[in-house]
Design an enzyme around this catalytic site. Structure first.
Site: not given
Length: 310
Positions: A196, A90
């Site tokens: 996400h 991430s």
């Protein structure tokens, strides 16, 4: 010769005072100051004295983890570590791109600050959250979400039996019941939004526009992208990946599999904690990962790298 990789953790690696033991290192101070100047954020405060309850906020956690991770990786490179691959989870993906030479530190620090701001804003525009499903595989989780019709999506595939679900806040409690009924375990994550996931569509579009304004170069060493573990080796592919990164799922299992297939046998987690080290120990036990979050751990990592070159 040992094939090596440097790994960069994402949000969740932060903790109160995570930079205190490292602040005596010149490279750390230099990097934190560079990131603070580029982002106009008090990065030094974040890594030294910001309480956990405040540091958990996305717009603080992400810039802090990014800056400290880059500083640790810089030290590894200064000490002669020559990685064959980079990978970041991430927000850690941005650290990897800086160390690979694909992004300038100043540009990446600005992007990370903007990303944190937008992700925090998304939670206010459309309240959401995340939770972890344990002890169920991807197919079971995916099919259950599709059948439920709930505004929830699989966001992070950290292990074969550890999948993070993201979506509307009101649906998360229903998800707990859904997955426990299937024999799984559920734990909520202390985050401010449905990261996400498609709920970030407005913020992702704004971030993609910002990505268009910065210079992206060719990585000097391949960087594994989050969505499938593919190696990024061209500037135009990096830019496309960054533009969709905020909404795309993180398939960390695919990234770890790609490292194994590439013959990586030694990894260094450039970050304040041991999150990725733990995941790798469970998913690819034969691939040793060393943490670097204290001066002592950093020195051990450097020594291991030197031994691997012999």
């Amino acid at each position: 010769m040992v094939s090596t990789a440097i790994l960069f953790p994402g949000q969740g690696a932060q903790f109160f005072g995570m930079g205190r033991k490292l602040i005596g290192l010149r490279r750390v101070v230099e990097t934190l100051e560079e990131c603070a100047d580029a982002s106009s954020l008090p990065i030094m405060d974040y890594v030294l004295k910001t309480p956990d309850a405040v540091l958990r906020e996305t717009n603080r956690a992400q810039p802090a983890i990014f800056a400290l991770s880059v500083s640790l990786a810089r030290i590894l490179l200064d000490e002669g570590v020559k990685p064959d691959l980079y990978a970041g989870h991430s927000i850690g993906h941005f650290s990897a791109l800086v160390i690979s030479g694909s992004l300038r530190l100043s540009d990446a620090a600005h992007l990370v600050a903007e990303r944190g701001r937008l992700m925090a804003a998304s939670g206010k525009r459309r309240p959401g959250g995340m939770g972890v499903v344990h002890a169920l595989d991807e197919q079971t989780v995916t099919e259950a979400l599709e059948k439920s019709g709930l505004p929830l999506w699989s966001a992070n595939f950290n292990l074969l039996d550890q999948i993070v679900v993201s979506g509307e806040r009101g649906a998360l409690e229903k998800a707990r019941a859904l997955f426990t009924d299937l024999g799984g375990r559920w734990s909520s994550l202390n985050v401010s939004g449905a990261f996400h996931s498609p709920l970030l569509d407005v913020e992702a579009a704004e971030f993609a526009a910002t990505v268009e304004t910065i210079e992206v170069g060719t990585p000097s060493v391949p960087v594994l992208r989050n969505c499938d573990g593919m190696a990024l080796t061209r500037a135009e592919t990096v830019r496309k990946d960054l533009k969709r990164h905020m909404m795309a799922p993180v398939r960390w299992t695919a990234v770890m599999d790609a490292m194994r297939k590439a013959g990586i046998t030694l990894g260094f987690e450039a970050g304040p904690s041991r999150v990725l080290t733990g995941l790798m120990m469970r998913h690819v036990p034969a691939l040793s990962v060393m943490s670097t979050g204290t001066p002592a751990l950093l020195q051990r990592a450097v020594q291991a790298a030197r031994m691997g070159k012999e």
